[in-house]
Design a protein around this motif. Structure first.
Motif, PDB file in Angstrom:
ATOM      1  N   UNK A  41       0.834  -1.212   0.000  1.00  0.00           N
ATOM      2  CA  UNK A  41       0.000   0.000   0.000  1.00  0.00           C
ATOM      3  C   UNK A  41       0.869   1.264   0.000  1.00  0.00           C
ATOM      4  N   UNK A  42       1.950   1.251   0.776  1.00  0.00           N
ATOM      5  CA  UNK A  42       2.849   2.419   0.844  1.00  0.00           C
ATOM      6  C   UNK A  42       3.513   2.652  -0.519  1.00  0.00           C
ATOM      7  N   UNK A  43       3.969   1.549  -1.156  1.00  0.00           N
ATOM      8  CA  UNK A  43       4.608   1.669  -2.478  1.00  0.00           C
ATOM      9  C   UNK A  43       3.607   2.187  -3.518  1.00  0.00           C
ATOM     10  N   UNK A  44       2.384   1.649  -3.492  1.00  0.00           N
ATOM     11  CA  UNK A  44       1.349   2.070  -4.456  1.00  0.00           C
ATOM     12  C   UNK A  44       1.008   3.552  -4.276  1.00  0.00           C
ATOM     13  N   UNK A  45       0.971   4.008  -3.032  1.00  0.00           N
ATOM     14  CA  UNK A  45       0.658   5.422  -2.788  1.00  0.00           C
ATOM     15  C   UNK A  45       1.811   6.337  -3.196  1.00  0.00           C
ATOM     16  N   UNK A  46       3.043   5.842  -3.053  1.00  0.00           N
ATOM     17  CA  UNK A  46       4.208   6.626  -3.495  1.00  0.00           C
ATOM     18  C   UNK A  46       4.154   6.795  -5.022  1.00  0.00           C
ATOM     19  N   UNK A  47       3.833   5.695  -5.744  1.00  0.00           N
ATOM     20  CA  UNK A  47       3.704   5.751  -7.213  1.00  0.00           C
ATOM     21  C   UNK A  47       2.578   6.713  -7.603  1.00  0.00           C
ATOM     22  N   UNK A  55      -4.838  11.405 -17.385  1.00  0.00           N
ATOM     23  CA  UNK A  55      -5.619  11.586 -16.146  1.00  0.00           C
ATOM     24  C   UNK A  55      -6.305  10.275 -15.758  1.00  0.00           C
ATOM     25  N   UNK A  56      -6.801   9.577 -16.785  1.00  0.00           N
ATOM     26  CA  UNK A  56      -7.503   8.315 -16.549  1.00  0.00           C
ATOM     27  C   UNK A  56      -6.572   7.271 -15.935  1.00  0.00           C
ATOM     28  N   UNK A  57      -5.356   7.138 -16.474  1.00  0.00           N
ATOM     29  CA  UNK A  57      -4.395   6.165 -15.941  1.00  0.00           C
ATOM     30  C   UNK A  57      -4.006   6.503 -14.503  1.00  0.00           C
ATOM     31  N   UNK A  58      -3.790   7.809 -14.262  1.00  0.00           N
ATOM     32  CA  UNK A  58      -3.448   8.240 -12.901  1.00  0.00           C
ATOM     33  C   UNK A  58      -4.592   7.905 -11.945  1.00  0.00           C
ATOM     34  N   UNK A  59      -5.824   8.111 -12.439  1.00  0.00           N
ATOM     35  CA  UNK A  59      -6.990   7.807 -11.608  1.00  0.00           C
ATOM     36  C   UNK A  59      -7.068   6.309 -11.283  1.00  0.00           C
ATOM     37  N   UNK A  69      -6.861   4.783  -7.613  1.00  0.00           N
ATOM     38  CA  UNK A  69      -7.967   3.937  -7.136  1.00  0.00           C
ATOM     39  C   UNK A  69      -7.404   2.668  -6.471  1.00  0.00           C
ATOM     40  N   UNK A  70      -6.432   2.031  -7.145  1.00  0.00           N
ATOM     41  CA  UNK A  70      -5.796   0.831  -6.594  1.00  0.00           C
ATOM     42  C   UNK A  70      -5.048   1.125  -5.307  1.00  0.00           C
ATOM     43  N   UNK A 112      -4.650   0.792   0.622  1.00  0.00           N
ATOM     44  CA  UNK A 112      -4.529   1.465   1.914  1.00  0.00           C
ATOM     45  C   UNK A 112      -5.738   1.154   2.795  1.00  0.00           C
ATOM     46  N   UNK A 113      -6.932   1.187   2.193  1.00  0.00           N
ATOM     47  CA  UNK A 113      -8.157   0.877   2.938  1.00  0.00           C
ATOM     48  C   UNK A 113      -8.125  -0.578   3.425  1.00  0.00           C
TER      49      UNK A 113
END
Lengths: 219, 50
Positions: free
Chosen positions: A14-20, A180-184, A188-189, A194-195
């Motif tokens: 989750x931490x790695x995904x949020x950093x990306x 924007x779509x890819x970033x979204x 989302x992931x 994180x949740x």
């Protein structure tokens, strides 16, 4: 032990995904022409809203199972999902006015989507206050489960508010360009992971605290 | 209580910032406070169980 290890792995992912996600938000995603940089709040605002729907649905489901089966584990799960869901409702409720003040010139508008979402926050706040100030007995757990079931009926109202009553500030449809779509999608992931880390950790804490309480009663 | 104070301060800063970048920073600061704050809360509760 296996659950604890899964929690640690989930937190790392989750931490790695949020950093990306943050890297994509601030370097890859373009700045929206009309709203400017503030539109970047979208990448955490919208996923938080979607995730809170999922968590509140799980809270609704586990509350029904608790009232039906009378198994304490369902109560622990419902409490954990509601608490984590409330955190994400708060993220939406705090970031929305900041975005709105910049984009529309107003912190708050009493329109159906915002009003029903505020009601949602108030109802789940009432649930958490009830849990906080109750003695943790079976009766207060059952009252809390009823509150969680009733509160969930506001979720479809929030979701359909724009379609049913329209909105002054929220668009009916959002069109995003590919970057924007890819970033979204990535955000989302990342918010989902994180949740999941929050929910699994909070459930583990609930289970361990219940075990300790049982051991103390047995002494 | 403390996070409420920090959020109010951030909103006050956002009002005085004329461009949209200021609001974006305030928004992400609020997200960080809420999510990291809850992470810290869970970590403290988990540590008490050890």
């Amino acid at each position: 032990m296996a659950l604890r290890r899964s929690i640690v792995v989930l937190w790392a992912v989750a931490a790695a995904a949020n950093a990306v996600t943050l890297w994509l938000v601030f370097t890859y995603a373009p700045i929206e022409v009309q709203m400017g940089a503030v539109q970047k709040i979208f990448y955490y605002h919208v996923p938080s809203a979607i995730i809170c729907y999922v968590l509140l649905f799980l809270s609704f489901l586990f509350s029904i199972l608790f009232l039906w089966k009378d198994e304490p584990i369902y109560d622990t799960l419902a409490y954990a999902m509601t608490e984590v869901g409330w955190v994400f409702i708060t993220v939406v409720l705090v970031t929305g006015p900041i975005w709105g003040r910049s984009a529309w010139g107003k912190w708050w508008v009493w329109e159906p989507r915002l009003t029903s979402f505020l009601v949602l926050w108030l109802m789940y706040s009432a649930y958490l206050l009830l849990r906080l100030f109750s003695r943790g007995d079976a009766r207060s757990s059952k009252i809390a489960a009823v509150v969680a079931i009733i509160a969930f009926f506001d979720v479809p109202i929030v979701h359909k508010a724009i379609a049913w009553w329209g909105s002054i500030v929220h668009p009916k449809k959002v069109v995003l360009e590919p970057a924007m779509m890819w970033t979204f999608f990535v955000s989302m992931g990342a918010v989902f992971l994180l949740a999941a880390a929050f929910a699994l950790t909070r459930t583990w804490i609930g289970i361990e605290e219940s075990r300790r309480a049982e051991r103390e009663v047995a002494r | 209580m403390n996070s409420g104070f920090v959020l109010t301060t951030l909103m006050a800063v956002a009002i005085k910032t004329p461009d949209t970048t200021g609001y974006m920073k305030a928004g992400y600061a609020a997200i960080a406070i809420l999510l990291l704050g809850y992470t810290l809360y869970l970590w403290i509760r988990a540590r008490k169980l050890k």
